[in-house]
Design a protein around this motif. Sequence first.
Motif, PDB file in Angstrom:
ATOM      1  N   LEU A   1      15.394  72.437  84.026  1.00  0.00           N
ATOM      2  CA  LEU A   1      16.618  71.793  84.498  1.00  0.00           C
ATOM      3  C   LEU A   1      16.838  71.881  86.010  1.00  0.00           C
ATOM      4  N   ALA A   2      16.073  72.690  86.732  1.00  0.00           N
ATOM      5  CA  ALA A   2      16.270  72.816  88.177  1.00  0.00           C
ATOM      6  C   ALA A   2      16.120  71.481  88.926  1.00  0.00           C
ATOM      7  N   PRO A   3      15.084  70.681  88.668  1.00  0.00           N
ATOM      8  CA  PRO A   3      14.975  69.401  89.375  1.00  0.00           C
ATOM      9  C   PRO A   3      16.106  68.430  89.042  1.00  0.00           C
ATOM     10  N   ILE A   4      16.616  68.491  87.810  1.00  0.00           N
ATOM     11  CA  ILE A   4      17.736  67.627  87.427  1.00  0.00           C
ATOM     12  C   ILE A   4      18.968  67.992  88.242  1.00  0.00           C
ATOM     13  N   GLY A   5      19.214  69.297  88.413  1.00  0.00           N
ATOM     14  CA  GLY A   5      20.327  69.741  89.229  1.00  0.00           C
ATOM     15  C   GLY A   5      20.181  69.325  90.680  1.00  0.00           C
ATOM     16  N   ALA A   6      18.958  69.375  91.204  1.00  0.00           N
ATOM     17  CA  ALA A   6      18.727  68.971  92.595  1.00  0.00           C
ATOM     18  C   ALA A   6      19.048  67.488  92.791  1.00  0.00           C
ATOM     19  N   ARG A   7      18.686  66.663  91.824  1.00  0.00           N
ATOM     20  CA  ARG A   7      19.006  65.236  91.930  1.00  0.00           C
ATOM     21  C   ARG A   7      20.516  65.010  91.872  1.00  0.00           C
ATOM     22  N   MET A   8      21.211  65.792  91.054  1.00  0.00           N
ATOM     23  CA  MET A   8      22.668  65.682  90.980  1.00  0.00           C
ATOM     24  C   MET A   8      23.315  66.041  92.320  1.00  0.00           C
ATOM     25  N   ALA A   9      22.782  67.073  92.997  1.00  0.00           N
ATOM     26  CA  ALA A   9      23.352  67.529  94.264  1.00  0.00           C
ATOM     27  C   ALA A   9      23.363  66.421  95.307  1.00  0.00           C
ATOM     28  N   HIS A  10      22.321  65.629  95.339  1.00  0.00           N
ATOM     29  CA  HIS A  10      22.222  64.576  96.354  1.00  0.00           C
ATOM     30  C   HIS A  10      23.072  63.355  96.001  1.00  0.00           C
ATOM     31  N   ARG A  11      23.635  63.314  94.797  1.00  0.00           N
ATOM     32  CA  ARG A  11      24.533  62.226  94.419  1.00  0.00           C
ATOM     33  C   ARG A  11      25.999  62.599  94.635  1.00  0.00           C
ATOM     34  N   LEU A  12      26.291  63.897  94.762  1.00  0.00           N
ATOM     35  CA  LEU A  12      27.676  64.344  94.919  1.00  0.00           C
ATOM     36  C   LEU A  12      28.131  64.236  96.364  1.00  0.00           C
TER      37      LEU A  12
END
Length: 277
Positions: free
Chosen positions: A240-251
């Motif tokens: 799940l770490a890469p999924i969280g990283a992608r979310m960070a750049h959308r926030l």
Amino acid sequence: MFAGIPLGDLVFLAVSLVAAGALTGMLAGVFGVGGGAVIVPILYEVFRVIGVPEDVRMPLCIGTSLAIIIPTSIRSFNAHRAKGMVDLDILKIWAVPVVLGVIGGSFIARYAPADLFKIVFVVVAIFSAMRLLFASDRWRIADTMPGKAVMAIYGVIIGVLSALMGIGGGQLSSLFMTFYGRPIHQAIATSSGLGVLISIPGALGYIYAGWPKMDQLPPLSLGYVSLIGFILLIPTSIWLAPIGARMAHRLSKRRLEVAFGIFLLVVAARFLWSLVF
């Protein structure tokens, strides 16, 4: 390790560790942290249920957290670097001072009382949360990063505190970088790289620190590192770490700050409660 423990507690242990791994990986990617601020309080409750003595429980949680952070931080760092947001020059300056700080913190851990780890957790988490929730950009020392000497001093501090908290250093370095005008997204992305520098020597240091107390630790522990905790948390946290990283750049910047601030307050409240009661 679990001789004499009821089947229900074993199920609780397994489910809790797998769920903690999922949450750890997500937060590692979103906030650029190794996930230790999540792992440590969850492990604390899990080890309490299975009867780990109080005087070794907290360092066991922290050592296990640092071991778990190793693969999670590597995956999170690679995901952020792929976005082009990591400042490698800052990581090069911090590399040696941070590792020296981690070694010092691991040595302290061998002799420190259990409450010291909780106090460090609470103080750092509350200060970081206040800055994120209420001060926003007003808490700023300068618009550019300081010289190498100041960076090195802060690197040692990050290393010591991270070793005593069981974290990858992301929340500390992110706070520092935003003090000097770096955008929160870049600060988080760059901070993800510190997890690699901190977790490896930190985990080795806690193996050393816990070695004299092996008779108080549960079987399948390597010093202050629980191998069963390491094995069960790793798979979902890496996934799940890469999924969280992608979310960070959308926030948005502000949403990321508020989310991180609230998260830190929750962690601080949990350990403050355990210190008082």
